[in-house]
Design a protein around this motif. Structure first.
Motif, PDB file in Angstrom:
ATOM      1  N   ASP A 168       0.444  -1.353   0.215  1.00  0.00           N
ATOM      2  CA  ASP A 168      -0.378  -0.248   0.061  1.00  0.00           C
ATOM      3  C   ASP A 168       1.222   1.024  -0.016  1.00  0.00           C
ATOM      4  OD1 ASP A 168      -1.980  -1.802   0.296  1.00  0.00           O
ATOM      5  OD2 ASP A 168      -2.174  -1.121   2.548  1.00  0.00           O
ATOM      6  N   TYR A 169       2.509   0.794   0.783  1.00  0.00           N
ATOM      7  CA  TYR A 169       2.571   2.721   0.520  1.00  0.00           C
ATOM      8  C   TYR A 169       3.970   2.384  -0.566  1.00  0.00           C
ATOM      9  CZ  TYR A 169       6.697   5.378   2.061  1.00  0.00           C
ATOM     10  OH  TYR A 169       7.606   6.102   2.434  1.00  0.00           O
ATOM     11  N   ARG A 170       3.828   1.413  -1.397  1.00  0.00           N
ATOM     12  CA  ARG A 170       4.745   1.637  -2.797  1.00  0.00           C
ATOM     13  C   ARG A 170       3.899   2.234  -3.746  1.00  0.00           C
ATOM     14  NH1 ARG A 170       7.410  -3.030  -1.488  1.00  0.00           N
ATOM     15  NH2 ARG A 170       9.869  -2.949  -1.672  1.00  0.00           N
ATOM     16  N   ARG A 171       1.995   2.042  -3.655  1.00  0.00           N
ATOM     17  CA  ARG A 171       1.094   2.662  -4.270  1.00  0.00           C
ATOM     18  C   ARG A 171       1.277   4.100  -4.144  1.00  0.00           C
ATOM     19  NH1 ARG A 171      -1.025  -2.287  -4.069  1.00  0.00           N
ATOM     20  NH2 ARG A 171      -2.792  -1.278  -1.957  1.00  0.00           N
ATOM     21  N   TRP A 172       1.603   4.454  -3.023  1.00  0.00           N
ATOM     22  CA  TRP A 172       1.124   5.465  -2.182  1.00  0.00           C
ATOM     23  C   TRP A 172       2.273   6.814  -2.667  1.00  0.00           C
ATOM     24  CZ3 TRP A 172       3.842   8.497   1.535  1.00  0.00           C
ATOM     25  CH2 TRP A 172       3.628   9.264   1.694  1.00  0.00           C
ATOM     26  N   LEU A 173       3.373   5.602  -2.923  1.00  0.00           N
ATOM     27  CA  LEU A 173       4.198   6.609  -3.033  1.00  0.00           C
ATOM     28  C   LEU A 173       4.123   6.937  -4.588  1.00  0.00           C
ATOM     29  CD1 LEU A 173       7.953   5.317  -1.716  1.00  0.00           C
ATOM     30  CD2 LEU A 173       6.617   7.789  -1.813  1.00  0.00           C
ATOM     31  N   ALA A 174       3.981   6.102  -5.867  1.00  0.00           N
ATOM     32  CA  ALA A 174       3.807   6.222  -7.189  1.00  0.00           C
ATOM     33  C   ALA A 174       2.435   6.961  -7.567  1.00  0.00           C
ATOM     34  CB  ALA A 174       3.174   4.398  -7.889  1.00  0.00           C
ATOM     35  N   GLN A 175       1.737   7.273  -6.464  1.00  0.00           N
ATOM     36  CA  GLN A 175       0.448   8.243  -7.035  1.00  0.00           C
ATOM     37  C   GLN A 175       1.049   9.991  -6.496  1.00  0.00           C
ATOM     38  OE1 GLN A 175      -2.429   6.915  -4.984  1.00  0.00           O
ATOM     39  NE2 GLN A 175      -2.705   5.361  -5.859  1.00  0.00           N
ATOM     40  N   VAL A 176       1.572  10.156  -5.099  1.00  0.00           N
ATOM     41  CA  VAL A 176       1.729  11.226  -4.299  1.00  0.00           C
ATOM     42  C   VAL A 176       3.258  11.692  -4.532  1.00  0.00           C
ATOM     43  CG1 VAL A 176       1.700  12.494  -1.823  1.00  0.00           C
ATOM     44  CG2 VAL A 176       0.427  10.951  -2.608  1.00  0.00           C
ATOM     45  N   PRO A 177       3.540  12.798  -5.116  1.00  0.00           N
ATOM     46  CA  PRO A 177       4.783  13.547  -5.401  1.00  0.00           C
ATOM     47  C   PRO A 177       5.501  13.436  -4.113  1.00  0.00           C
ATOM     48  CG  PRO A 177       3.018  15.436  -5.898  1.00  0.00           C
ATOM     49  CD  PRO A 177       2.573  14.402  -5.366  1.00  0.00           C
ATOM     50  N   ARG A 178       6.260  13.244  -4.500  1.00  0.00           N
ATOM     51  CA  ARG A 178       7.428  14.041  -3.033  1.00  0.00           C
ATOM     52  C   ARG A 178       7.468  15.333  -2.869  1.00  0.00           C
ATOM     53  NH1 ARG A 178      11.172  11.039  -0.177  1.00  0.00           N
ATOM     54  NH2 ARG A 178      12.752  12.794   0.678  1.00  0.00           N
ATOM     55  N   GLN A 179       7.164  15.634  -1.009  1.00  0.00           N
ATOM     56  CA  GLN A 179       6.821  16.538  -0.684  1.00  0.00           C
ATOM     57  C   GLN A 179       8.103  17.514  -0.459  1.00  0.00           C
ATOM     58  OE1 GLN A 179       3.314  15.657   2.100  1.00  0.00           O
ATOM     59  NE2 GLN A 179       2.523  15.471   0.333  1.00  0.00           N
ATOM     60  N   ALA A 180       8.233  18.028  -0.284  1.00  0.00           N
ATOM     61  CA  ALA A 180       9.262  19.106   0.428  1.00  0.00           C
ATOM     62  C   ALA A 180       9.635  18.854   1.704  1.00  0.00           C
ATOM     63  CB  ALA A 180       9.398  20.671   0.776  1.00  0.00           C
ATOM     64  N   ALA A 181      10.986  18.446   2.605  1.00  0.00           N
ATOM     65  CA  ALA A 181      10.863  18.383   3.957  1.00  0.00           C
ATOM     66  C   ALA A 181       9.935  18.827   4.223  1.00  0.00           C
ATOM     67  CB  ALA A 181      12.678  18.187   4.425  1.00  0.00           C
TER      68      ALA A 181
END
Length: 182
Positions: free
Chosen positions: A36-49
């Protein structure tokens, strides 16, 4: 499923928008499937820290004992997040799920690490944590031996020397017992 910390029945809830996990309504512990985490990573652009939240570094590990996977009964492996963070994440290697105690996901979010979970759980990530801790221990040892003022001055000189075009000559000069004429 029942919570690994307080044995309360968990509920499937949203940990982040688009990221579902089993969460304990009592202690907020979370059982997160890495799929589930990998799917979420693929959908959500990396946010600034994220900005560091006050106290995020201060949380302590609430499950220091070994935990068993609720799905397969194997012992969960503990993974250090970072040297300055005093908690560990628990993972079942067989089921590819991670147990997060109640304050751990918010602490990861406060440190800007929610997109780094796979790296934290990797051999490379754990090696980097150990190397950082080793460097920090060595620096603390030098600071104790030199004192704060001399340590700070040595750090300043080190930084100045690191990029200097005549670094080798300057080091030779500093190490010479007699003045070196160039």
């Amino acid at each position: 499923m029942y919570c690994l910390s307080c044995n309360t029945e968990t509920r499937r809830e949203s940990l982040e928008p688009g990221l579902m996990a089993e969460q304990c309504p009592t202690c907020q512990g979370t059982w997160l499937a890495l799929e589930d985490y990998r799917r979420w990573l693929a959908q959500v652009p990396r946010q600034a820290a994220a900005d560091e939240a006050a106290g995020a570094e201060m949380i302590e590990e609430t499950s220091p004992r070994a935990l068993r996977c609720p799905d397969c009964e194997q012992l969960l492996q503990k993974y250090r997040v970072a040297g300055h963070l005093k908690f560990r994440l628990d993972q079942c290697g067989a089921c590819r799920k991670v147990w997060l105690d109640g304050e751990e996901w918010p602490a990861l979010r406060a440190q800007g690490l929610t997109h780094s979970l796979l790296h934290i759980l990797s051999d490379r990530g754990q090696r980097e944590v150990r190397e950082t801790e080793s460097r920090e221990r060595l620096d603390a040892s030098w600071r104790a031996r030199l004192g704060d003022a001399d340590y700070a001055e040595a750090q300043r000189v080190r930084a100045w020397l690191s990029g200097h075009p005549q670094r080798a000559l300057l080091l030779a000069y500093l190490q010479a017992t007699e003045p070196v004429l160039g």
